[in-house]
Design a protein around this motif. Structure first.
Motif, PDB file in Angstrom:
ATOM      1  N   THR A 192       1.921   6.813  -6.744  1.00  0.00           N
ATOM      2  CA  THR A 192       0.872   7.850  -7.239  1.00  0.00           C
ATOM      3  C   THR A 192       1.346   9.230  -6.723  1.00  0.00           C
ATOM      4  O   THR A 192       1.187  10.105  -7.639  1.00  0.00           O
ATOM      5  CB  THR A 192      -0.234   7.434  -6.374  1.00  0.00           C
ATOM      6  N   ALA A 193       1.786   9.580  -5.762  1.00  0.00           N
ATOM      7  CA  ALA A 193       2.339  10.859  -5.260  1.00  0.00           C
ATOM      8  C   ALA A 193       3.637  11.303  -6.181  1.00  0.00           C
ATOM      9  O   ALA A 193       3.649  12.326  -6.425  1.00  0.00           O
ATOM     10  CB  ALA A 193       2.553  10.670  -3.799  1.00  0.00           C
ATOM     11  N   GLY A 231      -4.080   5.256   4.809  1.00  0.00           N
ATOM     12  CA  GLY A 231      -3.719   5.489   3.590  1.00  0.00           C
ATOM     13  C   GLY A 231      -3.833   6.902   3.075  1.00  0.00           C
ATOM     14  O   GLY A 231      -3.020   7.507   2.333  1.00  0.00           O
ATOM     15  N   LEU A 255      -0.761   9.192   1.836  1.00  0.00           N
ATOM     16  CA  LEU A 255      -0.793   9.598   0.583  1.00  0.00           C
ATOM     17  C   LEU A 255      -0.748  11.307   0.663  1.00  0.00           C
ATOM     18  O   LEU A 255       0.242  12.009  -0.153  1.00  0.00           O
ATOM     19  CB  LEU A 255      -2.090   9.618  -0.170  1.00  0.00           C
ATOM     20  N   PHE A 301      -7.239   4.251  -6.604  1.00  0.00           N
ATOM     21  CA  PHE A 301      -6.831   2.895  -5.501  1.00  0.00           C
ATOM     22  C   PHE A 301      -7.702   1.888  -6.058  1.00  0.00           C
ATOM     23  O   PHE A 301      -7.378   0.775  -6.001  1.00  0.00           O
ATOM     24  CB  PHE A 301      -6.946   3.456  -4.186  1.00  0.00           C
ATOM     25  N   ARG A 305       0.891  -1.117   0.215  1.00  0.00           N
ATOM     26  CA  ARG A 305       0.173   0.085   0.026  1.00  0.00           C
ATOM     27  C   ARG A 305       0.946   1.241  -0.034  1.00  0.00           C
ATOM     28  O   ARG A 305       0.629   2.308  -0.754  1.00  0.00           O
ATOM     29  CB  ARG A 305      -0.965   0.135   1.201  1.00  0.00           C
ATOM     30  N   TYR A 306       2.144   1.191   0.686  1.00  0.00           N
ATOM     31  CA  TYR A 306       2.879   2.248   0.674  1.00  0.00           C
ATOM     32  C   TYR A 306       3.408   2.563  -0.615  1.00  0.00           C
ATOM     33  O   TYR A 306       3.577   3.773  -0.854  1.00  0.00           O
ATOM     34  CB  TYR A 306       4.067   2.290   1.805  1.00  0.00           C
ATOM     35  N   CYS A 347      -8.388  10.149  -5.300  1.00  0.00           N
ATOM     36  CA  CYS A 347      -7.552   8.906  -4.806  1.00  0.00           C
ATOM     37  C   CYS A 347      -8.411   7.708  -4.633  1.00  0.00           C
ATOM     38  O   CYS A 347      -7.788   6.387  -4.815  1.00  0.00           O
ATOM     39  CB  CYS A 347      -7.031   9.391  -3.287  1.00  0.00           C
ATOM     40  N   ALA A 377       0.884   4.183  -2.821  1.00  0.00           N
ATOM     41  CA  ALA A 377       0.817   5.684  -2.561  1.00  0.00           C
ATOM     42  C   ALA A 377       2.084   6.382  -3.104  1.00  0.00           C
ATOM     43  O   ALA A 377       1.863   7.492  -3.480  1.00  0.00           O
ATOM     44  CB  ALA A 377       0.510   5.781  -1.087  1.00  0.00           C
ATOM     45  N   TRP A 378       3.220   5.799  -2.831  1.00  0.00           N
ATOM     46  CA  TRP A 378       4.468   6.467  -3.288  1.00  0.00           C
ATOM     47  C   TRP A 378       4.448   6.730  -4.772  1.00  0.00           C
ATOM     48  O   TRP A 378       4.890   7.945  -5.159  1.00  0.00           O
ATOM     49  CB  TRP A 378       5.524   5.897  -2.842  1.00  0.00           C
ATOM     50  N   ILE A 438      -8.911   2.719   0.262  1.00  0.00           N
ATOM     51  CA  ILE A 438      -7.945   3.633   0.897  1.00  0.00           C
ATOM     52  C   ILE A 438      -8.639   4.058   2.229  1.00  0.00           C
ATOM     53  O   ILE A 438      -9.941   4.252   2.318  1.00  0.00           O
ATOM     54  CB  ILE A 438      -7.607   5.035   0.206  1.00  0.00           C
TER      55      ILE A 438
END
Length: 190
Positions: free
Chosen positions: A18-19, A90, A94, A79, A11-12, A75, A15-16, A86
């Motif tokens: 995506t960001a 999460g 994010l 996701f 999940r991290y 988001c 998110a990483w 999320i």
């Protein structure tokens, strides 16, 4: 002992990634054009260096903040594309990463400005010192806060890097301005 389960790590990483799109778009659109412009300005129009850099920084901030707001507002569907939901953790991760990548985008502009000012050695020395400080604090944040700690460690390193680069560029610009005033006689006392 691992501080994140495989699911938390996955999940991290999502998110990483995506960001990270925020910094990637900013680099591809603003930073690659700012680098040559700043290098040319540093040589041919030194008085315009700070305004040119300031415009690039403001452009990067506007672009990355707008992209970050878009990502946060979308988001859940983003996701869902990865067959994930999320939760509040999460969302926090994010959000922290988006702020961090906005700072990283600013630091990209500052990095090319530092290179234009021929401050590569000073930048490198500072990065080594920041890594020495960052490694133990990263370990502590991750062991204490798990996934949010990883995001906080990323944010802390972004803050330190951006601050260091801003100091290097400001110092180099101040010295270049002082030398130019002395050479042209603008700095003579009355």
């Amino acid at each position: 002992m691992p501080y994140l389960s495989g699911d938390q790590l996955g999940r991290y990483v999502f998110a990483w990634a995506t960001a990270n799109a925020v910094q990637t778009v900013a680099y591809a659109t603003v930073v690659v054009a700012a680098g040559p412009r700043l290098a040319k300005t540093a040589i041919n129009a030194p008085r315009q260096f700070t305004p040119t850099m300031r415009r690039a920084v403001l452009s990067v901030i506007a672009l990355t903040v707008l992209a970050s707001v878009g990502i946060m507002s979308l988001c859940e569907p983003i996701f869902r594309l990865a067959h994930e939901s999320i939760d509040s953790t999460g969302l926090q991760v994010l959000g922290i990463l988006l702020v961090s990548f906005v700072l990283r985008s600013v630091s990209d502009v500052l990095w090319v400005a530092a290179i234009a000012r021929k401050e590569g050695r000073r930048v490198a020395a500072g990065m080594v010192a920041l890594a020495a400080v960052g490694i133990p604090s990263t370990w502590w944040l991750i062991s204490r806060y798990a996934g949010i700690g990883v995001a906080l460690a990323h944010l802390c390193s972004s803050l330190l890097i951006t601050g260091w680069l801003a100091w290097v560029v400001r110092r180099a610009t101040h010295h270049a301005d002082s030398r130019r005033r002395l050479q042209t006689g603008d700095g003579r006392a009355a």
